[in-house]
Write a protein that holds these residues in place. Structure first.
Motif, short mmCIF file in Angstrom:
data_model
loop_
_atom_site.label_atom_id
_atom_site.label_comp_id
_atom_site.label_asym_id
_atom_site.label_seq_id
_atom_site.Cartn_x
_atom_site.Cartn_y
_atom_site.Cartn_z
N LEU A 35 2.48 -4.95 -4.08
CA LEU A 35 2.78 -3.71 -4.77
C LEU A 35 2.87 -2.54 -3.78
O LEU A 35 3.78 -1.71 -3.87
CB LEU A 35 1.72 -3.41 -5.84
CG LEU A 35 1.95 -2.18 -6.70
CD1 LEU A 35 3.28 -2.29 -7.45
CD2 LEU A 35 0.79 -2.01 -7.68
N GLU A 36 1.97 -2.50 -2.83
CA GLU A 36 2.00 -1.42 -1.84
C GLU A 36 3.25 -1.52 -0.96
O GLU A 36 3.87 -0.51 -0.64
CB GLU A 36 0.73 -1.44 -0.97
CG GLU A 36 0.68 -0.30 0.03
CD GLU A 36 0.93 1.08 -0.59
OE1 GLU A 36 1.66 1.88 0.04
OE2 GLU A 36 0.41 1.36 -1.68
N ARG A 37 3.65 -2.73 -0.61
CA ARG A 37 4.87 -2.91 0.18
C ARG A 37 6.10 -2.46 -0.59
O ARG A 37 6.97 -1.79 -0.05
CB ARG A 37 5.04 -4.39 0.58
CG ARG A 37 4.10 -4.86 1.65
CD ARG A 37 4.43 -4.18 2.99
NE ARG A 37 3.72 -4.81 4.06
CZ ARG A 37 4.30 -5.35 5.12
NH1 ARG A 37 5.60 -5.32 5.29
NH2 ARG A 37 3.57 -5.92 6.04
N VAL A 38 6.20 -2.81 -1.87
CA VAL A 38 7.34 -2.40 -2.69
C VAL A 38 7.36 -0.88 -2.84
O VAL A 38 8.42 -0.25 -2.71
CB VAL A 38 7.32 -3.10 -4.07
CG1 VAL A 38 8.37 -2.51 -5.00
CG2 VAL A 38 7.54 -4.60 -3.90
N ARG A 39 6.20 -0.28 -3.07
CA ARG A 39 6.12 1.18 -3.16
C ARG A 39 6.57 1.84 -1.86
O ARG A 39 7.27 2.85 -1.87
CB ARG A 39 4.71 1.61 -3.52
CG ARG A 39 4.36 1.34 -4.96
CD ARG A 39 2.94 1.76 -5.28
NE ARG A 39 2.65 1.56 -6.69
CZ ARG A 39 1.44 1.53 -7.19
NH1 ARG A 39 0.37 1.70 -6.41
NH2 ARG A 39 1.26 1.35 -8.48
N SER A 40 6.17 1.26 -0.73
CA SER A 40 6.57 1.80 0.58
C SER A 40 8.08 1.69 0.76
O SER A 40 8.72 2.61 1.28
CB SER A 40 5.85 1.04 1.69
OG SER A 40 6.33 1.43 2.96
N LEU A 41 8.66 0.58 0.32
CA LEU A 41 10.12 0.43 0.41
C LEU A 41 10.83 1.49 -0.44
O LEU A 41 11.88 2.00 -0.04
CB LEU A 41 10.54 -0.98 -0.02
CG LEU A 41 10.15 -2.10 0.95
CD1 LEU A 41 10.27 -3.46 0.29
CD2 LEU A 41 10.99 -2.03 2.21
N HIS A 42 10.26 1.84 -1.58
CA HIS A 42 10.82 2.92 -2.40
C HIS A 42 10.69 4.26 -1.69
O HIS A 42 11.66 5.02 -1.62
CB HIS A 42 10.09 3.00 -3.76
CG HIS A 42 10.59 2.05 -4.78
ND1 HIS A 42 11.71 2.27 -5.54
CD2 HIS A 42 10.10 0.84 -5.17
CE1 HIS A 42 11.90 1.26 -6.35
NE2 HIS A 42 10.93 0.37 -6.15
N ARG A 43 9.51 4.57 -1.20
CA ARG A 43 9.28 5.86 -0.52
C ARG A 43 10.21 6.04 0.68
O ARG A 43 10.68 7.14 0.94
CB ARG A 43 7.83 5.98 -0.04
CG ARG A 43 6.84 6.33 -1.11
CD ARG A 43 5.48 6.69 -0.53
NE ARG A 43 4.92 5.67 0.34
CZ ARG A 43 4.14 4.67 -0.05
NH1 ARG A 43 3.83 4.54 -1.32
NH2 ARG A 43 3.68 3.79 0.81
N ARG A 44 10.45 4.96 1.41
CA ARG A 44 11.30 5.02 2.61
C ARG A 44 12.79 5.00 2.27
O ARG A 44 13.62 5.12 3.15
CB ARG A 44 10.95 3.87 3.55
CG ARG A 44 9.54 4.00 4.09
CD ARG A 44 9.08 2.90 5.03
NE ARG A 44 9.93 1.77 5.23
CZ ARG A 44 9.53 0.50 5.15
NH1 ARG A 44 8.28 0.21 4.83
NH2 ARG A 44 10.36 -0.48 5.39
N GLY A 45 13.14 4.83 1.01
CA GLY A 45 14.54 4.84 0.60
C GLY A 45 15.27 3.52 0.82
O GLY A 45 16.49 3.46 0.66
#
Length: 155
Positions: A35-45
């Motif tokens: 979940l944290e990795r997916v959220r990071s991928l969202h934040r980074r665009g």
């Protein structure tokens, strides 16, 4: 992006509706880490959103075409104005701003050839900044819906 990020992106491109739990199971990691990795991928665009892939013919858009458009004068105001106009048309699926001989490429989808002709004559030909356009009918379309990351350039 590291290997784990690339695997996450690859799996989500194949099935964007996959649950976090299933995604973590396939990757062999904890759901909280996933979940944290997916959220990071969202934040980074990297992940810009999720969408349904709809067949245009199912929406009564059985005819698709690519319309190459030239505009003048070439200025930011004219380019931005035409881009805004074209992207607001219901027939237009994609607007590409180009370099080279053509300034824009419009991907349009309409009911039939009569509607395509009406789009070209009633919408495009009346725009003063358009100096010319060419239309190519699309017979078939093949899409790469899951592109993978290319390796960095070599020496």
């Amino acid at each position: 992006m590291d290997e784990l990020d690339a695997e996450i992106v690859g799996l989500l491109q194949t099935d964007a509706r996959m649950s976090n739990r299933e995604l973590a199971r396939r990757l062999g990691i904890a759901p909280s880490t996933c979940l944290e990795r997916v959220r990071s991928l969202h934040r980074r665009g990297v992940i810009r959103g999720y969408h349904a892939d709809i067949d245009p013919a199912a929406l009564n858009r059985g005819v698709q075409a690519l319309v190459s458009v030239q505009v003048r004068p070439l200025s930011r105001a004219v380019i931005d104005g035409f881009k805004g106009f074209a992207s607001g048309l219901p027939e237009v699926l994609h607007v590409f701003v180009l370099s080279g001989g053509d300034d824009f490429l419009l991907h349009v989808a309409v009911q039939d050839l009569d509607h395509l002709h009406a789009f070209l004559t009633d919408r495009l030909s009346k725009r003063g900044e358009i100096t010319g356009f060419r239309t190519s009918l699309v017979f078939q379309q093949v899409s790469n819906t899951a592109p993978s990351r290319l390796p960095p350039p070599g020496p």
